[in-house]
Design a protein around this motif. Structure first.
Motif, mmCIF file in Angstrom:
data_model
loop_
_atom_site.group_PDB
_atom_site.id
_atom_site.type_symbol
_atom_site.label_atom_id
_atom_site.label_comp_id
_atom_site.label_asym_id
_atom_site.label_seq_id
_atom_site.Cartn_x
_atom_site.Cartn_y
_atom_site.Cartn_z
ATOM 1 N N GLU A 25 0.831 -1.213 0.000
ATOM 2 C CA GLU A 25 0.000 0.000 0.000
ATOM 3 C C GLU A 25 0.861 1.257 0.000
ATOM 4 O O GLU A 25 0.562 2.227 -0.694
ATOM 5 C CB GLU A 25 -0.951 0.005 1.198
ATOM 6 C CG GLU A 25 -2.063 -1.011 1.100
ATOM 7 C CD GLU A 25 -3.027 -0.734 -0.046
ATOM 8 O OE1 GLU A 25 -3.189 0.439 -0.462
ATOM 9 O OE2 GLU A 25 -3.644 -1.699 -0.528
ATOM 10 N N ARG A 26 1.942 1.252 0.772
ATOM 11 C CA ARG A 26 2.839 2.406 0.807
ATOM 12 C C ARG A 26 3.458 2.634 -0.567
ATOM 13 O O ARG A 26 3.494 3.773 -1.065
ATOM 14 C CB ARG A 26 3.927 2.188 1.860
ATOM 15 C CG ARG A 26 4.897 3.358 1.962
ATOM 16 C CD ARG A 26 5.994 3.092 2.953
ATOM 17 N NE ARG A 26 6.768 1.888 2.707
ATOM 18 C CZ ARG A 26 7.705 1.763 1.759
ATOM 19 N NH1 ARG A 26 7.978 2.757 0.948
ATOM 20 N NH2 ARG A 26 8.361 0.623 1.633
ATOM 21 N N ASN A 27 3.901 1.566 -1.204
ATOM 22 C CA ASN A 27 4.476 1.688 -2.550
ATOM 23 C C ASN A 27 3.442 2.123 -3.572
ATOM 24 O O ASN A 27 3.749 2.918 -4.467
ATOM 25 C CB ASN A 27 5.130 0.370 -2.972
ATOM 26 C CG ASN A 27 6.429 0.109 -2.246
ATOM 27 O OD1 ASN A 27 7.100 1.039 -1.802
ATOM 28 N ND2 ASN A 27 6.788 -1.153 -2.098
ATOM 29 N N GLN A 68 9.340 5.176 3.282
ATOM 30 C CA GLN A 68 9.131 4.807 4.687
ATOM 31 C C GLN A 68 9.230 6.044 5.573
ATOM 32 O O GLN A 68 8.455 6.201 6.515
ATOM 33 C CB GLN A 68 10.146 3.747 5.115
ATOM 34 C CG GLN A 68 9.898 2.417 4.455
ATOM 35 C CD GLN A 68 10.988 1.408 4.727
ATOM 36 O OE1 GLN A 68 12.127 1.756 5.019
ATOM 37 N NE2 GLN A 68 10.634 0.136 4.607
ATOM 38 N N ASP A 69 10.163 6.933 5.263
ATOM 39 C CA ASP A 69 10.303 8.157 6.051
ATOM 40 C C ASP A 69 9.080 9.065 5.903
ATOM 41 O O ASP A 69 8.632 9.666 6.877
ATOM 42 C CB ASP A 69 11.573 8.920 5.657
ATOM 43 C CG ASP A 69 12.836 8.249 6.154
ATOM 44 O OD1 ASP A 69 12.782 7.565 7.203
ATOM 45 O OD2 ASP A 69 13.883 8.406 5.508
ATOM 46 N N ALA A 70 8.522 9.143 4.694
ATOM 47 C CA ALA A 70 7.331 9.973 4.492
ATOM 48 C C ALA A 70 6.155 9.429 5.291
ATOM 49 O O ALA A 70 5.431 10.196 5.945
ATOM 50 C CB ALA A 70 6.978 10.046 3.004
ATOM 51 N N LEU A 71 5.962 8.109 5.254
ATOM 52 C CA LEU A 71 4.887 7.517 6.057
ATOM 53 C C LEU A 71 5.169 7.721 7.533
ATOM 54 O O LEU A 71 4.252 8.010 8.312
ATOM 55 C CB LEU A 71 4.727 6.023 5.739
ATOM 56 C CG LEU A 71 3.657 5.290 6.534
ATOM 57 C CD1 LEU A 71 2.286 5.949 6.385
ATOM 58 C CD2 LEU A 71 3.599 3.827 6.129
ATOM 59 N N ASP A 94 9.052 6.647 13.326
ATOM 60 C CA ASP A 94 10.344 6.683 12.657
ATOM 61 C C ASP A 94 10.293 5.802 11.409
ATOM 62 O O ASP A 94 9.659 4.742 11.413
ATOM 63 C CB ASP A 94 11.417 6.175 13.628
ATOM 64 C CG ASP A 94 12.801 6.400 13.095
ATOM 65 O OD1 ASP A 94 13.259 5.582 12.271
ATOM 66 O OD2 ASP A 94 13.429 7.402 13.493
ATOM 67 N N GLY A 95 10.959 6.224 10.345
ATOM 68 C CA GLY A 95 11.011 5.433 9.120
ATOM 69 C C GLY A 95 11.588 4.046 9.345
ATOM 70 O O GLY A 95 11.191 3.079 8.698
ATOM 71 N N ILE A 139 -1.554 4.395 11.136
ATOM 72 C CA ILE A 139 -1.196 4.045 9.761
ATOM 73 C C ILE A 139 -2.436 4.020 8.876
ATOM 74 O O ILE A 139 -2.434 4.556 7.759
ATOM 75 C CB ILE A 139 -0.456 2.691 9.734
ATOM 76 C CG1 ILE A 139 0.926 2.846 10.377
ATOM 77 C CG2 ILE A 139 -0.336 2.155 8.305
ATOM 78 C CD1 ILE A 139 1.638 1.537 10.650
ATOM 79 N N LEU A 140 -3.504 3.397 9.352
ATOM 80 C CA LEU A 140 -4.741 3.328 8.564
ATOM 81 C C LEU A 140 -5.274 4.716 8.258
ATOM 82 O O LEU A 140 -5.707 4.998 7.136
ATOM 83 C CB LEU A 140 -5.800 2.506 9.303
ATOM 84 C CG LEU A 140 -5.493 1.006 9.452
ATOM 85 C CD1 LEU A 140 -6.523 0.354 10.361
ATOM 86 C CD2 LEU A 140 -5.428 0.322 8.102
#
Length: 79
Positions: A23-25, A31-34, A41-42, A63-64
């Motif tokens: 989902e992030r991709n 990872q840092d942006a999320l 922390d990323g 996260i959701l």
């Protein structure tokens, strides 16, 4: 008699992490942006995606909300 709920295992964490990474991709986030979006922390996001840690409910909800996803997008409950 009530059916026993199976305890969480490494496959559950791996499924959650794999779906989180996908989902992030899909959203083209690092990872840092999320991490910034969730106040995490990323490197923590990396560990979640690798299935090496068990996230708290608070972390899962953050996260959701950040990704605007339903719970089922990250974890499918099998009956």
């Amino acid at each position: 008699m009530k059916k026993r709920v199976r305890p969480i295992n490494i496959n559950d964490l791996a499924q959650f992490g794999s779906n989180l990474r996908a989902e992030r991709n899909r959203l083209k986030l690092s990872q840092d942006a999320l991490g910034e979006m969730t106040s995490l922390d990323g490197r923590y996001i990396s560990r979640l995606e690798n299935g090496s840690i068990n996230p708290t409910l608070t972390t899962i909800i953050a996260i959701l909300k950040a990704l605007n996803l339903p719970f089922e997008a990250l974890y499918k409950i099998e009956k």
